[in-house]
Write an enzyme that holds these catalytic residues in place. Structure first.
Site, PDB file in Angstrom:
ATOM      1  N   LYS A   2       0.920  -1.018   0.427  1.00 32.92           N
ATOM      2  CA  LYS A   2      -0.301  -0.194  -0.083  1.00 32.92           C
ATOM      3  C   LYS A   2       1.049   1.117  -0.277  1.00 32.92           C
ATOM      4  O   LYS A   2       1.935   1.663   1.019  1.00 32.92           O
ATOM      5  CB  LYS A   2      -0.427  -0.118   0.936  1.00 32.92           C
ATOM      6  CG  LYS A   2      -1.730   0.935   0.959  1.00 32.92           C
ATOM      7  CD  LYS A   2      -2.844   1.026   2.279  1.00 32.92           C
ATOM      8  CE  LYS A   2      -3.978   2.420   2.923  1.00 32.92           C
ATOM      9  NZ  LYS A   2      -4.809   1.845   3.982  1.00 32.92           N
ATOM     10  N   SER A  61      -9.255   2.133   2.691  1.00 33.69           N
ATOM     11  CA  SER A  61      -9.125   2.528   2.073  1.00 33.69           C
ATOM     12  C   SER A  61      -7.130   2.328   1.929  1.00 33.69           C
ATOM     13  O   SER A  61      -6.872   2.554   0.591  1.00 33.69           O
ATOM     14  CB  SER A  61      -7.542   4.192   2.837  1.00 33.69           C
ATOM     15  OG  SER A  61      -6.573   3.735   4.019  1.00 33.69           O
ATOM     16  N   SER A 115      -9.669   0.324   7.239  1.00 34.79           N
ATOM     17  CA  SER A 115      -9.624   0.082   5.769  1.00 34.79           C
ATOM     18  C   SER A 115      -8.919  -0.914   5.356  1.00 34.79           C
ATOM     19  O   SER A 115      -8.240  -1.088   4.120  1.00 34.79           O
ATOM     20  CB  SER A 115      -7.909   1.389   5.955  1.00 34.79           C
ATOM     21  OG  SER A 115      -8.617   2.290   6.080  1.00 34.79           O
TER      22      SER A 115
END
Length: 472
Positions: A76, A151, A175
């Site tokens: 990420k 996210s 997330s």
């Protein structure tokens, strides 16, 4: 085709497949699918292939670096990788290149993993959707018109579409669990600080780092590698000394509670149907009682909003207010709204967090496991922060209106996983949230592994079992 970490690592270690062939397959999947799904923001093709050749040469000499030798991973784009751009989903940091690597990435690389690229995220990880004004929206592998959730949006989409067998995500309000529920894979938000989080977060009392995998079995393997202290995270827990891969639980002795909803929130009929069937499947498979409960907790949205908005707003306020600021509209609004939160508000929220967490921890003196839907709705349009007509109790965070079951356990720090429970009548995954008492990560993982192995909790396509429930 989606593949598990465990299977991929075993095949490489046995010489049944080369690391290079696995990496080439991943790169091919990225080239084929990324233009549609928008899961990767940066791809390290040449470096990944070179490292794969090194890993293959090492294996031929009997020199395995660790249990992830030669296995590719997507990271990420909030985690630092030395000398690699870390844009954090923002034009404001589009040229930022860190001089160090985050501990969670270091540990994967030390175990032999190969970072194949960075995965997309919402700006600074601020939202639970997959909307990004910088990258463009990330999309769901089951239906590209729909959101993957966020996210950790790119990490989930890349994993389930078969671009990579494992990814890294972070969870400050849901997330890793939100995209796990929407995309149909497993993700555990461990106990707060079980895995060290670095760089420092303005919401360090909420933020967790961890793996995103197809199954709980894969997650246990990665948690064994990633857990334990690091001096850069002053909250980091000492290693509990447990082997999560080998952890077992006596299902008959567990005290399991099931809350069809929390805070009186309406749950979509399809979600409710799939979750109730999953709970029944659990009861049938293990012959255990599951107690229906309705905790008297109050929605802690104001606590969460104050800590989330104030932390990020103050941390990035100067950059947002500077000349030529290039933050996106959603995050820029968050920064503006943070100005209305004063020190007294913030301290009140930290006190309220302690009181709220104590109430939840008291609940877990009676139960070992709490089951809830992960998300009360099905995936919606990828271009939206929230489904049309669905309001929020927050003035600043529109995504919290449809994620009321995830952020409470960031406030409390409890381990909380999302495991695939089944498919809706429209063929979209539905996640079951499995929450344990604080620091009982091994119990949650063992419980979820039993659900997978003995109760058929899969919805994955590809070479893993596929669960498709009959539509009434």
């Amino acid at each position: 085709m989606a593949k598990s970490v465990t299977k991929t690592a075993r095949e490489i270690a046995r010489g049944e497949q080369s690391s290079r062939s696995i990496v080439e397959s991943c790169l091919s999947a990225i080239k084929t699918k990324n233009s549609t799904l928008n899961a990767f923001s940066d791809i390290y093709e040449d470096e990944a292939l070179s490292l794969a050749e090194e890993r293959d040469a090492e294996r031929k000499k009997g020199e395995l670096r660790g249990s992830l030798h030669g296995v590719p991973v997507g990271v990420k784009d909030l985690f630092y990788i030395k000398d690699r751009r870390t844009a954090r989903g923002s034009a404001a940091f589009s040229e930022f290149v860190p001089s160090e690597t985050a501990p969670i990435v270091e540990r994967l690389e030390a175990a032999g993993a190969i970072v194949i690229g960075k995965t997309t995220t919402t700006e600074m990880g601020w939202s639970g959707s997959s909307v990004s004004e910088y990258y463009g929206s990330t999309r769901n592998p089951w239906n590209a018109q729909l959101t993957s959730g966020g996210s950790s949006s790119g990490s989930a989409s890349a994993l389930v579409s078969g671009m990579v067998p494992m990814t890294l995500g972070s969870d400050g309000g849901g997330s890793v669990r939100i995209p796990a529920a929407f995309c149909g894979h497993f993700a555990l938000k461990g106990s707060l600080a079980r895995i060290p989080t670095y760089p420092w977060s303005a919401t360090e009392m909420l933020s967790h780092a961890g793996p995103m995998t197809l199954t709980a079995t894969d997650s246990a393997l990665l948690f064994d590698i990633l857990k334990g202290p690091d001096p850069r995270d002053h909250h980091a827990l000492p290693d509990d000394g447990l082997c999560y891969c080998g952890a077992e639980v006596d299902m008959a002795r567990l005290r399991v509670a099931y809350a069809p909803t929390l805070f009186g929130v309406d749950v979509d009929d399809e979600v409710d149907r799939v979750i109730r069937r999953a709970v029944q499947r659990l009861k049938d498979a293990f012959g255990i009682a599951v107690e229906a409960v309705s905790p008297d907790w109050v929605d802690p949205i104001k606590i969460f909003e104050t800590l989330w908005v104030a932390g990020r707003g103050v941390a990035y306020g100067k950059k947002a207010n500077g000349a030529g600021s290039s933050f996106g509209s959603g995050f820029a609004n968050l920064v503006r709204q943070s100005c209305r939160i004063d020190l007294e508000d913030y301290l009140d929220a930290t006190k309220a967090r302690a009181v709220y967490a104590a109430g939840v921890h008291h609940f877990f003196e009676r139960f070992d496991i709490l089951l809830t839907p992960t998300i009360p709705i099905l995936p919606f349009d990828a271009e939206l922060e929230a489904p049309e007509g669905m309001g929020s109790n927050s003035d600043v965070l529109p995504w919290t209106g449809w994620t009321p079951f995830t952020y409470p356990f960031n406030i409390t720090g409890n381990p909380a996983a999302s495991i695939p429970a089944g498919l809706s009548s429209t063929g979209m995954p539905v996640g079951l949230q499995v929450i344990g008492r604080r620091h009982s990560d091994a119990t949650v993982l063992a419980f979820c592994r039993d659900l997978e192995e003995k109760a058929g909790f899969f919805v994955m396509k590809g070479d893993l079992p596929e669960l498709v429930e009959a539509v009434e």
